[in-house]
Design an enzyme around this catalytic site. Structure first.
Site, PDB file in Angstrom:
ATOM      1  N   TYR A  27       0.829  -1.205   0.000  1.00  0.00           N
ATOM      2  CA  TYR A  27       0.000   0.000   0.000  1.00  0.00           C
ATOM      3  C   TYR A  27       0.856   1.244   0.000  1.00  0.00           C
ATOM      4  O   TYR A  27       2.080   1.181   0.196  1.00  0.00           O
ATOM      5  CB  TYR A  27      -0.958  -0.006   1.195  1.00  0.00           C
ATOM      6  CG  TYR A  27      -0.303   0.303   2.538  1.00  0.00           C
ATOM      7  CD1 TYR A  27       0.515  -0.618   3.174  1.00  0.00           C
ATOM      8  CD2 TYR A  27      -0.511   1.532   3.162  1.00  0.00           C
ATOM      9  CE1 TYR A  27       1.102  -0.334   4.398  1.00  0.00           C
ATOM     10  CE2 TYR A  27       0.069   1.826   4.393  1.00  0.00           C
ATOM     11  CZ  TYR A  27       0.868   0.896   4.998  1.00  0.00           C
ATOM     12  OH  TYR A  27       1.448   1.185   6.208  1.00  0.00           O
TER      13      TYR A  27
ATOM     14  N   LYS B   5       6.575  -1.956   1.976  1.00  0.00           N
ATOM     15  CA  LYS B   5       5.378  -1.350   2.578  1.00  0.00           C
ATOM     16  C   LYS B   5       4.191  -2.295   2.380  1.00  0.00           C
ATOM     17  O   LYS B   5       3.307  -2.081   1.560  1.00  0.00           O
ATOM     18  CB  LYS B   5       5.102   0.036   1.985  1.00  0.00           C
ATOM     19  CG  LYS B   5       4.203   0.879   2.859  1.00  0.00           C
ATOM     20  CD  LYS B   5       4.233   2.329   2.467  1.00  0.00           C
ATOM     21  CE  LYS B   5       3.184   3.157   3.162  1.00  0.00           C
ATOM     22  NZ  LYS B   5       3.267   3.150   4.631  1.00  0.00           N
TER      23      LYS B   5
ATOM     24  N   GLU C  96      11.810   2.486  14.405  1.00  0.00           N
ATOM     25  CA  GLU C  96      10.860   3.501  13.912  1.00  0.00           C
ATOM     26  C   GLU C  96       9.564   3.366  14.670  1.00  0.00           C
ATOM     27  O   GLU C  96       9.421   2.498  15.544  1.00  0.00           O
ATOM     28  CB  GLU C  96      10.632   3.327  12.407  1.00  0.00           C
ATOM     29  CG  GLU C  96       9.988   1.998  12.053  1.00  0.00           C
ATOM     30  CD  GLU C  96       9.789   1.793  10.549  1.00  0.00           C
ATOM     31  OE1 GLU C  96       9.682   2.775   9.804  1.00  0.00           O
ATOM     32  OE2 GLU C  96       9.740   0.615  10.142  1.00  0.00           O
TER      33      GLU C  96
ATOM     34  N   LEU D 186      11.176   1.407   7.372  1.00  0.00           N
ATOM     35  CA  LEU D 186      10.637   1.767   6.065  1.00  0.00           C
ATOM     36  C   LEU D 186      11.296   3.080   5.653  1.00  0.00           C
ATOM     37  O   LEU D 186      11.403   3.998   6.466  1.00  0.00           O
ATOM     38  CB  LEU D 186       9.120   1.957   6.153  1.00  0.00           C
ATOM     39  CG  LEU D 186       8.454   2.380   4.843  1.00  0.00           C
ATOM     40  CD1 LEU D 186       8.383   1.206   3.872  1.00  0.00           C
ATOM     41  CD2 LEU D 186       7.065   2.945   5.097  1.00  0.00           C
TER      42      LEU D 186
END
Ligand code: PMP
Length: 287
Positions: free
Chosen positions: A35, A151, A184, A209
């Site tokens: 996505y 992702k 993250e 990411l």
């Protein structure tokens, strides 16, 4: 009256209540898909070419074919934004491997990947108010697979971490790897500012990411001559930092004022984070 929302589903624009996918879609069965989320400002998509480039990379890593040209995809995304009359908000794009009888291995006869695009309005004022207050973050052990550079819609650890943050009265959770370093956030990249005014964020080589907001912000820092250190940091370093913030397309730069219940700096949004938030869109590309 409430305007009905429109979604693009496999070639058709449909009212949300009629927008559905097959229960044997591999996205539904296996999270076998990817996505992207783009911010929309003044009805235009922010940094779309970079999002599409990352989409292509994610698809390539999962060996899912791009079911339509990038140009066609861009037209669809514009159309979904237009039909939903979004001024400020987000557009969501999802591509899954497609529909096939349930079997873990890829379908032996090729199926067409499924494409869904939705958009929704967000309150600009509410977002600004949150940024003015700053957000709280908790830290949680990293428990995701090593391919977080893709992702993928497989977000179970992220979902559980975000819920844990919510229940702790915080807004985001930062994953901490086995070496004790922050990777993250559950849906954002993590940053701190040192006492010397140097901005620190983990390198995109491993464990995170490669955020689009992160990449653009690195260009903003260079233009503003603010120094950057791409290196990992620990929660302990973050507790003692002058400032902290997170980046994501839906939030741009969001100041962090509390980590694991400890106030960061003086406990209010820091000047560098606030400045970066203000300057960001001067450096963004609009489509
Ligand atoms: N990391 C994760 C795990 C995310 O889900 C996101 C937001 N999608 C980000 C980082 C930030 O990426 P971007 O700036 O491209 O939105």
């Amino acid at each position: 009256s409430q305007m009905s929302r429109i979604a693009y589903v496999n070639g058709q624009y449909r009212e949300m209540r009629d927008a559905s996918v097959n229960i044997e879609d591999r996205g539904y069965q296996f999270s076998d898909g990817v996505y992207e989320v783009c911010e929309i400002r003044d009805g235009r998509m922010v940094d779309l070419p970079r999002h599409l480039a990352r989409l292509q990379r994610s698809l390539h890593e999962l060996r899912i074919d791009m079911p339509m040209s990038l140009a066609a995809l861009e037209v669809v995304m514009h159309e979904v934004v237009r039909r939903n009359r979004i001024g400020y908000g987000i557009v969501y794009l999802q591509i899954t491997r497609g529909v096939a009888r349930r079997d873990h291995a890829f379908p032996t006869t090729p199926v067409r990947p499924a494409v869904v695009v939705t958009a929704r309005s967000l309150s600009f004022q509410k977002n600004q108010d949150t940024a003015a207050r700053g957000i709280g973050v908790i830290t949680v052990p990293e428990n995701r697979w090593p391919r977080v550079d893709i992702k993928s819609v497989s977000l179970l650890p992220n979902v559980l971490a975000k819920q844990q943050a919510r229940e702790a009265g915080a807004y985001e959770a930062w994953f901490v790897d086995r070496d004790g370093f922050v990777t993250e956030g559950s849906s954002s990249n993590a940053w701190i500012v040192t006492g010397e005014g140097r901005v620190v964020t983990r390198s995109a080589d491993e464990g995170i990411l490669a955020g689009i907001t992160r990449a653009v912000l690195i260009e903003v820092l260079a233009a503003l001559q603010i120094s950057l250190e791409e290196r990992p940091f620990t929660p302990e370093e973050a507790y003692g930092a002058a400032e902290a913030f997170v980046t994501a397309s839906s939030q741009i730069v969001m100041p962090v004022v509390r980590i694991d219940g400890r106030p960061i700096g003086d406990g209010t949004p820091g000047p560098i984070a606030s400045r970066l938030r203000e300057e960001f869109h001067r450096f963004a590309a609009f489509s």
